[in-house]
Design a protein around this motif. Structure first.
Motif, PDB file in Angstrom:
ATOM      1  N   GLU A   1       0.770  -1.145  -0.062  1.00 14.21           N
ATOM      2  CA  GLU A   1      -0.122  -0.027   0.139  1.00 14.21           C
ATOM      3  C   GLU A   1       0.824   1.234   0.107  1.00 14.21           C
ATOM      4  O   GLU A   1       2.096   1.075   0.154  1.00 14.21           O
ATOM      5  N   ALA A   2       0.226   2.380  -0.082  1.00  9.22           N
ATOM      6  CA  ALA A   2       1.033   3.753  -0.251  1.00  9.22           C
ATOM      7  C   ALA A   2       1.746   3.757   1.127  1.00  9.22           C
ATOM      8  O   ALA A   2       1.310   3.330   2.315  1.00  9.22           O
ATOM      9  N   SER A   3       3.114   4.089   0.838  1.00 11.36           N
ATOM     10  CA  SER A   3       3.972   3.941   2.094  1.00 11.36           C
ATOM     11  C   SER A   3       3.726   5.201   2.952  1.00 11.36           C
ATOM     12  O   SER A   3       2.996   6.151   3.102  1.00 11.36           O
ATOM     13  N   GLU A   4       3.950   4.799   4.458  1.00 13.37           N
ATOM     14  CA  GLU A   4       3.743   5.798   5.643  1.00 13.37           C
ATOM     15  C   GLU A   4       4.851   6.526   5.752  1.00 13.37           C
ATOM     16  O   GLU A   4       5.851   6.667   5.106  1.00 13.37           O
ATOM     17  N   GLU A   5       4.844   7.549   6.479  1.00 12.97           N
ATOM     18  CA  GLU A   5       5.890   8.396   7.094  1.00 12.97           C
ATOM     19  C   GLU A   5       7.277   7.669   7.486  1.00 12.97           C
ATOM     20  O   GLU A   5       7.141   6.712   8.105  1.00 12.97           O
ATOM     21  N   VAL A   6       8.260   8.102   7.036  1.00  9.69           N
ATOM     22  CA  VAL A   6       9.652   7.434   7.147  1.00  9.69           C
ATOM     23  C   VAL A   6       9.895   7.776   8.895  1.00  9.69           C
ATOM     24  O   VAL A   6       9.701   8.842   9.369  1.00  9.69           O
ATOM     25  N   VAL A   7      10.436   6.599   9.624  1.00 11.40           N
ATOM     26  CA  VAL A   7      10.736   6.834  11.024  1.00 11.40           C
ATOM     27  C   VAL A   7      12.238   6.303  10.960  1.00 11.40           C
ATOM     28  O   VAL A   7      12.506   5.452  10.579  1.00 11.40           O
ATOM     29  N   GLU A   8      12.969   7.453  11.553  1.00 14.63           N
ATOM     30  CA  GLU A   8      14.529   7.360  11.871  1.00 14.63           C
ATOM     31  C   GLU A   8      14.574   6.469  13.108  1.00 14.63           C
ATOM     32  O   GLU A   8      14.102   6.600  14.247  1.00 14.63           O
ATOM     33  N   TYR A   9      15.493   5.193  13.144  1.00 10.00           N
ATOM     34  CA  TYR A   9      15.828   4.462  14.178  1.00 10.00           C
ATOM     35  C   TYR A   9      17.322   4.035  14.149  1.00 10.00           C
ATOM     36  O   TYR A   9      17.665   3.395  13.547  1.00 10.00           O
ATOM     37  N   LYS A  10      18.085   4.637  15.146  1.00 14.42           N
ATOM     38  CA  LYS A  10      19.369   4.293  15.359  1.00 14.42           C
ATOM     39  C   LYS A  10      20.179   4.437  13.920  1.00 14.42           C
ATOM     40  O   LYS A  10      21.024   3.581  13.619  1.00 14.42           O
ATOM     41  N   GLY A  11      19.959   5.492  13.110  1.00 20.25           N
ATOM     42  CA  GLY A  11      20.482   5.715  11.998  1.00 20.25           C
ATOM     43  C   GLY A  11      19.976   5.005  10.638  1.00 20.25           C
ATOM     44  O   GLY A  11      20.455   5.218   9.286  1.00 20.25           O
ATOM     45  N   PHE A  12      19.042   4.147  10.883  1.00 18.93           N
ATOM     46  CA  PHE A  12      18.133   3.564   9.890  1.00 18.93           C
ATOM     47  C   PHE A  12      17.064   4.275   9.637  1.00 18.93           C
ATOM     48  O   PHE A  12      16.425   4.828  10.498  1.00 18.93           O
ATOM     49  N   ASN A  13      16.248   4.201   8.325  1.00 15.05           N
ATOM     50  CA  ASN A  13      15.234   4.732   7.935  1.00 15.05           C
ATOM     51  C   ASN A  13      14.121   3.685   7.784  1.00 15.05           C
ATOM     52  O   ASN A  13      14.376   2.877   7.026  1.00 15.05           O
TER      53      ASN A  13
ATOM     54  N   LYS B   1      12.632  -2.587  14.181  1.00 13.95           N
ATOM     55  CA  LYS B   1      13.334  -2.284  15.588  1.00 13.95           C
ATOM     56  C   LYS B   1      14.199  -3.285  15.963  1.00 13.95           C
ATOM     57  O   LYS B   1      15.295  -3.292  16.149  1.00 13.95           O
ATOM     58  N   LEU B   2      13.355  -4.408  16.376  1.00  7.60           N
ATOM     59  CA  LEU B   2      14.126  -5.506  17.030  1.00  7.60           C
ATOM     60  C   LEU B   2      15.218  -6.056  15.991  1.00  7.60           C
ATOM     61  O   LEU B   2      16.207  -6.506  16.170  1.00  7.60           O
ATOM     62  N   THR B   3      14.557  -6.404  14.766  1.00  6.10           N
ATOM     63  CA  THR B   3      15.665  -6.898  13.634  1.00  6.10           C
ATOM     64  C   THR B   3      17.018  -5.759  13.698  1.00  6.10           C
ATOM     65  O   THR B   3      17.919  -6.359  13.465  1.00  6.10           O
ATOM     66  N   ILE B   4      16.724  -4.617  13.462  1.00  7.42           N
ATOM     67  CA  ILE B   4      17.855  -3.702  13.489  1.00  7.42           C
ATOM     68  C   ILE B   4      18.809  -3.734  14.725  1.00  7.42           C
ATOM     69  O   ILE B   4      19.867  -4.192  14.757  1.00  7.42           O
ATOM     70  N   ASP B   5      18.008  -3.966  15.937  1.00  6.91           N
ATOM     71  CA  ASP B   5      18.835  -4.326  17.216  1.00  6.91           C
ATOM     72  C   ASP B   5      19.631  -5.250  17.200  1.00  6.91           C
ATOM     73  O   ASP B   5      20.788  -5.388  17.514  1.00  6.91           O
ATOM     74  N   GLN B   6      19.137  -6.421  16.383  1.00  7.36           N
ATOM     75  CA  GLN B   6      19.650  -7.790  16.442  1.00  7.36           C
ATOM     76  C   GLN B   6      20.879  -7.729  15.469  1.00  7.36           C
ATOM     77  O   GLN B   6      21.775  -8.405  15.447  1.00  7.36           O
ATOM     78  N   LEU B   7      20.629  -7.341  14.277  1.00  2.00           N
ATOM     79  CA  LEU B   7      21.574  -7.292  13.042  1.00  2.00           C
ATOM     80  C   LEU B   7      22.462  -6.145  12.595  1.00  2.00           C
ATOM     81  O   LEU B   7      23.453  -6.381  11.979  1.00  2.00           O
ATOM     82  N   GLY B   8      21.687  -5.086  12.881  1.00  2.00           N
ATOM     83  CA  GLY B   8      22.485  -3.968  12.661  1.00  2.00           C
ATOM     84  C   GLY B   8      22.610  -3.847  11.074  1.00  2.00           C
ATOM     85  O   GLY B   8      21.884  -4.166  10.317  1.00  2.00           O
ATOM     86  N   ASP B   9      23.827  -3.317  10.654  1.00  2.00           N
ATOM     87  CA  ASP B   9      24.320  -3.482   9.293  1.00  2.00           C
ATOM     88  C   ASP B   9      24.231  -4.916   8.354  1.00  2.00           C
ATOM     89  O   ASP B   9      24.064  -4.745   7.524  1.00  2.00           O
ATOM     90  N   ARG B  10      24.295  -5.928   9.255  1.00  2.00           N
ATOM     91  CA  ARG B  10      24.396  -7.096   8.821  1.00  2.00           C
ATOM     92  C   ARG B  10      22.958  -7.323   7.804  1.00  2.00           C
ATOM     93  O   ARG B  10      22.819  -8.199   7.260  1.00  2.00           O
ATOM     94  N   ILE B  11      22.051  -6.411   8.302  1.00  2.00           N
ATOM     95  CA  ILE B  11      20.711  -6.580   7.816  1.00  2.00           C
ATOM     96  C   ILE B  11      20.834  -6.414   6.246  1.00  2.00           C
ATOM     97  O   ILE B  11      19.915  -7.133   5.402  1.00  2.00           O
ATOM     98  N   PHE B  12      21.704  -5.630   5.409  1.00  2.00           N
ATOM     99  CA  PHE B  12      22.137  -5.590   3.923  1.00  2.00           C
ATOM    100  C   PHE B  12      22.796  -6.654   3.376  1.00  2.00           C
ATOM    101  O   PHE B  12      23.090  -6.566   2.233  1.00  2.00           O
TER     102      PHE B  12
END
Length: 95
Positions: free
Chosen positions: A19-31, A83-94
């Motif tokens: 669906e149409a995207s929501e507002e971007v939320v910044e979290y620990k340097g990630f959008n 947010k949980l995924t970012i906390d667990q993986l950080g930059d490894r998400i990419f």
């Protein structure tokens, strides 16, 4: 919708459409941009996670099998899970 048909639509492009995207939320340097996907009268947990700008920007499509009965609840769950995924993986998400 059965489990197998739900998985099939996830990988085959089935009836799920963002669906149409929501507002971007910044979290620990990630959008994080929530993008709930309508799926059989419900909403699938999905978002786009990015970091960096321009040619340095990295992107990860975050799609889960969770289905929620309404859009607002789906966005809430999406934010919690991203947010949980970012906390667990950080930059490894990419990678």
């Amino acid at each position: 919708m059965g489990i197998l048909s739900g998985l099939k639509s996830l990988f085959a492009g089935g009836e799920s459409t963002p669906e149409a995207s929501e507002e971007v939320v910044e979290y620990k340097g990630f959008n994080i941009t929530p993008a709930p996907m309508k799926d059989g009268g419900q909403y699938r947990v999905a978002a786009t996670i990015t970091k960096g700008e321009g040619e340095e920007q990295q992107t990860h499509k975050f799609i889960r099998s969770d289905l929620m009965p309404n859009r607002d609840e789906c966005i809430e769950i999406t934010m919690r899970k991203t947010k949980l995924t970012i906390d667990q993986l950080g930059d490894r998400i990419f990678g």
